[in-house]
Design a protein around this motif. Structure first.
Motif, PDB file in Angstrom:
ATOM      1  N   ASN A   1      41.811  50.468  40.561  1.00 52.83           N
ATOM      2  CA  ASN A   1      41.305  51.186  39.395  1.00 52.83           C
ATOM      3  C   ASN A   1      39.805  51.454  39.482  1.00 52.83           C
ATOM      4  OD1 ASN A   1      40.748  52.011  36.654  1.00 52.83           O
ATOM      5  ND2 ASN A   1      40.237  49.870  36.203  1.00 52.83           N
TER       6      ASN A   1
ATOM      7  N   SER B   1      39.622  53.038  34.392  1.00 52.54           N
ATOM      8  CA  SER B   1      39.836  52.327  33.120  1.00 52.54           C
ATOM      9  C   SER B   1      40.235  53.285  31.996  1.00 52.54           C
ATOM     10  CB  SER B   1      38.622  51.469  32.744  1.00 52.54           C
ATOM     11  OG  SER B   1      38.519  50.387  33.642  1.00 52.54           O
TER      12      SER B   1
ATOM     13  N   SER C   1      39.891  46.321  39.898  1.00 50.43           N
ATOM     14  CA  SER C   1      38.972  47.367  39.438  1.00 50.43           C
ATOM     15  C   SER C   1      37.707  47.380  40.280  1.00 50.43           C
ATOM     16  CB  SER C   1      38.585  47.118  37.977  1.00 50.43           C
ATOM     17  OG  SER C   1      39.715  47.218  37.152  1.00 50.43           O
ATOM     18  N   TYR C   2      37.265  48.572  40.615  1.00 53.76           N
ATOM     19  CA  TYR C   2      35.975  48.705  41.318  1.00 53.76           C
ATOM     20  C   TYR C   2      35.103  49.771  40.683  1.00 53.76           C
ATOM     21  CZ  TYR C   2      38.053  52.797  43.630  1.00 53.76           C
ATOM     22  OH  TYR C   2      38.637  54.009  43.879  1.00 53.76           O
ATOM     23  N   GLY C   3      35.537  50.307  39.545  1.00 50.97           N
ATOM     24  CA  GLY C   3      34.751  51.311  38.839  1.00 50.97           C
ATOM     25  C   GLY C   3      35.363  51.572  37.481  1.00 50.97           C
ATOM     26  N   ALA C   4      34.662  52.353  36.673  1.00 51.46           N
ATOM     27  CA  ALA C   4      35.151  52.665  35.319  1.00 51.46           C
ATOM     28  C   ALA C   4      34.644  54.044  34.917  1.00 51.46           C
ATOM     29  CB  ALA C   4      34.696  51.600  34.335  1.00 51.46           C
TER      30      ALA C   4
END
Lengths: 372, 372
Positions: free
Chosen positions: B247, B250, B269-272
């Motif tokens: 992800n 988000s 997750s590595y970003g949003a």
């Protein structure tokens, strides 16, 4: 003949349903015959006390992932679902080939959805676990030993290796699991930051949770105070933040709670009383290496050996023996043997109405009397 | 005298700032003197190419957890922050006591926020890693080798042991990491379900991602189709769901993506990019044993040995050599040595304006020419 048949039927009783729905409407009592001698590898047991847990209500409603199986309690009947997942029973008769169990032993269930809201039942010898009898271990302890205390114990042990003096933060701290967390954490020398909803009797509740061994009790509203959260992060935890958070609430209050967590922390969920999702800033995952996961004691039983389970029960019973794990607050609902099924069913539906209305802070345990 | 001083100053140049803010407004170019011979345990390097990554912009803005240090590039100057975290450099001179590095070697940075938007610099020998030179490895590959491909590689390897033929689902699949995920997954025989935003040229994008090795490409809107998600769960994954989700978005589209995950899955997750929180039903954690965590390559470098890092670079370079990891789409911005600092700074601020306006799908790499 009518009398004889009735007498036979009243030998045992179970609280049952035939299709999912609201417990206060669909549960009924069903009388069934005395059990025959147990087949090989099985035992006959008599339930002494069986709690009505929140998850049991969800199972009856059909909204829980664990489903009960149809049980042919009465000959010629297509089968019913018997309520209840947890309970304390006494072994009454042991089938051939069963070792390690004898009449009079106390046992608890390791198979989920066993249908514990009944009197005597026949079960697989491997679906129950003998509970060591120690001084101070009551029927109430035994009947509530397989769901909440193990959930608390495992969440405190399986994710983060906590050192003595370290903090754990939990919400819903007044729940049955929350109270077990407080006691088990205290027995290990861990500090607990216990979050609860604001309420008129917050002083009493704080006193109660501290008496169990809780270190601090705060409301979700308290967390809005930045100077307090800074104090928690800087002074209480020496700048490190808390490494284990336990969640049974979710929603925005849990987002606030997560800000108290330090680097490499775990946030373990076992409930969602707010009925809101768990919503967290992605940055906590990326830059603080937060891990969130969930704990379900039913899965633990499925994925662990009998030896693991026996050790866990022994650990918890030892805590009871040392006075470190108290009975949950409770009330016992006795279903007398002389009640008709109609009257017995009404008793259960009535209590379910009260539970649904949130009128019970205490755990309700069923004592289903029978003549067997 | 004026000429001589200017000539010396133009020997090297860096893109710098003295306080955080919008890159399009606060970045400037600063000329500095030729480097002296390297002190022991250090090397002089000359940057060949340095990308402008999204995180670099956040660092300049002051909203990223990793902070640069003040660097005294010019004598008597209080110091500046030099932009840039990633880059390919050539070793020009080796200090005493340094082993394993020689003039002409290509190196990449393992220390974060090295200030790669500069020409020649002196760095600790242990803060760089030699990049094996293989056929097919271009300067662009080298300059983009330490952030995105390792993020993709590590996310595919560190959480779930995936078997050949298993699926991985990712959002933001057209990102630089996303494209690396597609290629590295394909090289391992893994299938990728690639989610992207709906757009007019979706057919072209689908074609492009499939050409890289992507198995399927869907938009977030496609996931609203229940029959499609059922097909993914039942047919594509044989009822098991997907065990690894990646992800960088988000928000609500990630909530939908999480429903494609099976039991015991990881969502990393590595970003949003949506700037929304990661919001998930608590039931996924409790009953499906979902684990969510985050990956940050900077942390990986800090927590892994030099040997681990060398192995990782070798693995990625081997993929390049085998034609399995292509250069990212890019554009090179050359800052000519003959530019004044004013003109050079303007070039950088102009490109930052375009990047902020979202006018670059391609990665921009800086080539800062110098006379040293």
């Amino acid at each position: 003949m009518a009398f004889r048949s009735t007498s036979l039927l009243r030998a045992n009783r179970a609280i049952v349903y035939t299709q999912t729905g609201e417990p206060s409407q669909i549960l009924s009592a069903l009388t069934y015959k005395p059990l025959p001698a147990p087949p090989p590898e099985t035992v006959n047991i008599k339930y002494l006390l069986s709690p009505i847990n929140p998850a049991d209500v969800n199972v009856v409603q059909g909204v829980y992932p664990a489903k009960p199986s149809l049980t042919p309690l009465v000959e010629g009947h297509p089968g019913v679902f018997v309520g209840g997942n947890e309970g304390l029973a006494e072994v009454t008769q042991v089938g051939s080939g069963v070792s390690g169990l004898a009449a009079g032993d106390w046992v608890v269930m390791t198979k989920s959805q066993a249908g514990t809201w009944s009197s005597s039942r026949n079960v697989g010898a491997l679906d129950v676990l003998k509970l060591p009898r120690v001084d101070g271990l009551t029927e109430v302890h035994g009947a509530t030993m397989t769901v909440n205390p193990p959930t608390a114990y495992n969440m405190l042990h399986e994710y983060v290796k906590l050192e003595k003096g370290e903090w754990v933060v939990q919400n819903g701290a007044n729940s049955a699991v929350g109270q077990a967390v407080i006691q088990i954490a205290a027995s290990r020398g861990l500090k607990t930051l216990n979050l609860v909803r604001s309420r008129p009797d917050i002083a009493d509740l704080t006193k109660k949770l501290k008496a169990l061994g809780g270190t601090e009790v705060l409301t979700y509203e308290d967390l809005a105070d930045r100077s307090l959260t800074e104090k928690i992060m800087k002074d209480w935890t020496a700048g490190k933040g808390i490494r284990l958070g336990l969640n049974c609430v979710s929603g925005k209050d849990t987002t606030s709670m997560a800000r108290l967590l330090g680097h490499d922390a775990y946030l373990v969920s076992y409930g969602a009383m707010s009925k809101q999702p768990l919503s967290l800033p992605t940055s906590l995952f990326i830059f603080k290496n937060l891990t969130t996961t969930g704990f379900w004691q039913s899965r633990w039983y499925k994925t662990h050996t009998r030896d693991n389970k026996e050790k866990l029960m022994k650990t918890l019973v030892d805590l009871v023996a040392q006075g470190k794990l108290k009975e949950p607050e409770h009330e016992i609902l006795t279903i007398p043997a002389e009640d008709s099924d109609e009257a017995a069913g009404q008793r259960v539906r009535d209590i379910m109405t009260k539970i649904a209305a949130g009128q019970y802070g205490k755990k309700v345990l069923l004592k289903i009397e029978s003549t067997q």
